[in-house]
Design an enzyme around this catalytic site. Sequence first.
Site, PDB file in Angstrom:
ATOM      1  N   CYS A 112      -2.228  -2.340   7.807  1.00 37.14           N
ATOM      2  CA  CYS A 112      -2.163  -3.221   6.640  1.00 37.14           C
ATOM      3  C   CYS A 112      -0.951  -4.141   6.649  1.00 37.14           C
ATOM      4  O   CYS A 112      -1.037  -5.296   6.221  1.00 37.14           O
ATOM      5  CB  CYS A 112      -2.203  -2.390   5.360  1.00 37.14           C
ATOM      6  N   VAL A 172       3.016   0.391   4.464  1.00 37.95           N
ATOM      7  CA  VAL A 172       2.279   1.207   5.423  1.00 37.95           C
ATOM      8  C   VAL A 172       0.845   0.679   5.553  1.00 37.95           C
ATOM      9  O   VAL A 172       0.326   0.074   4.636  1.00 37.95           O
ATOM     10  CB  VAL A 172       2.261   2.686   4.977  1.00 37.95           C
ATOM     11  N   THR A 173       0.289   0.932   6.728  1.00 36.54           N
ATOM     12  CA  THR A 173       0.992   1.343   7.934  1.00 36.54           C
ATOM     13  C   THR A 173       1.375   0.101   8.733  1.00 36.54           C
ATOM     14  O   THR A 173       0.740  -0.944   8.598  1.00 36.54           O
ATOM     15  CB  THR A 173       0.138   2.267   8.821  1.00 36.54           C
ATOM     16  N   ASP A 183       0.784  -1.239   0.000  1.00 38.53           N
ATOM     17  CA  ASP A 183       0.000   0.000   0.000  1.00 38.53           C
ATOM     18  C   ASP A 183       0.814   1.287   0.000  1.00 38.53           C
ATOM     19  O   ASP A 183       0.457   2.266   0.680  1.00 38.53           O
ATOM     20  CB  ASP A 183      -0.958   0.020   1.189  1.00 38.53           C
ATOM     21  N   GLN A 236       7.818 -13.673  21.610  1.00 38.42           N
ATOM     22  CA  GLN A 236       7.573 -15.098  21.873  1.00 38.42           C
ATOM     23  C   GLN A 236       8.181 -15.996  20.793  1.00 38.42           C
ATOM     24  O   GLN A 236       7.543 -16.893  20.267  1.00 38.42           O
ATOM     25  CB  GLN A 236       6.067 -15.361  21.999  1.00 38.42           C
ATOM     26  N   GLU A 283      -4.637  -0.822  -1.607  1.00 33.29           N
ATOM     27  CA  GLU A 283      -5.970  -0.877  -1.010  1.00 33.29           C
ATOM     28  C   GLU A 283      -6.879   0.080  -1.761  1.00 33.29           C
ATOM     29  O   GLU A 283      -6.528   1.239  -1.989  1.00 33.29           O
ATOM     30  CB  GLU A 283      -5.933  -0.506   0.476  1.00 33.29           C
ATOM     31  N   LYS A 330      -7.781  -4.633   4.674  1.00 35.69           N
ATOM     32  CA  LYS A 330      -6.482  -4.329   5.262  1.00 35.69           C
ATOM     33  C   LYS A 330      -5.439  -5.392   4.902  1.00 35.69           C
ATOM     34  O   LYS A 330      -4.338  -5.077   4.463  1.00 35.69           O
ATOM     35  CB  LYS A 330      -6.609  -4.224   6.793  1.00 35.69           C
ATOM     36  N   LYS A 364      -6.627  -4.890  -3.362  1.00 37.37           N
ATOM     37  CA  LYS A 364      -7.319  -5.509  -2.230  1.00 37.37           C
ATOM     38  C   LYS A 364      -8.367  -4.557  -1.652  1.00 37.37           C
ATOM     39  O   LYS A 364      -8.138  -3.350  -1.581  1.00 37.37           O
ATOM     40  CB  LYS A 364      -6.308  -5.908  -1.144  1.00 37.37           C
TER      41      LYS A 364
END
Length: 231
Positions: free
Chosen positions: A165, A160-161, A27, A205, A75, A135, A132
């Site tokens: 997204c 971005v961002t 994007d 993690q 987007e 997001k 798309k």
Amino acid sequence: MGASLTVAALPRPQRLALDETALLLIDMQRDFLEPGGFGAALGNDVSQLRACVAPCAKLLAEARRLGLLVVHTREGHRPDLTDLHPEKLARCPAGGAIGERGPMGRILVRGEPGHGIIPELRPITGEVVIDKPGKGAFHATDLDLVLRRAGTRCLIACGVTTEVCVHSTVREANDRGFRVLVPSDCCASYFPTFHQAGLEMIAAQGGIFGFVTDSASLLAGTADIPARGVQ
């Protein structure tokens, strides 16, 4: 066996097989990075996003030289807005809603000037462009098919961002079995704290969603790899 590259990353270094790696630019559109687009209509300082443009451009140039699969996403919605969910439209600000006319044409509508990718990162012939409506880049698109058809197993996700997204796409990719590296300086947010938190969540993690690196680490070992693509 094709060329490979070991990249410093968090929480641990990653070894990339270049034949199985794609660069994903998410994007990088005028509607988000320039005044008068959707990002500005939401009340954001769009200049916050410019910091990632130069690092993305360097990474894109090297990806082209090495012959990596390059995928750009945009987007936006059909001109008749039949793919615009009412809930998404309801969250738009007055005077800056999707489909309304702005300084760069109708906001977040495919084919309008604002929907286009910024000149610094404009796709060249042979590069994939995914349009798309949401997001995440996998939702309601053929991105998964394109990547698997090319034998892609690892994504370098930029754009971005960071927390919207990019994060949505990284999570979707993770659930589909792709390994994802996110270069921190090739992503940006209107909110620096969100950018940092988004990166930390990706690598937490043991790399729960992916691995965080930077463009310098990705480019550090590529100079000795022969060119296979666009110079």
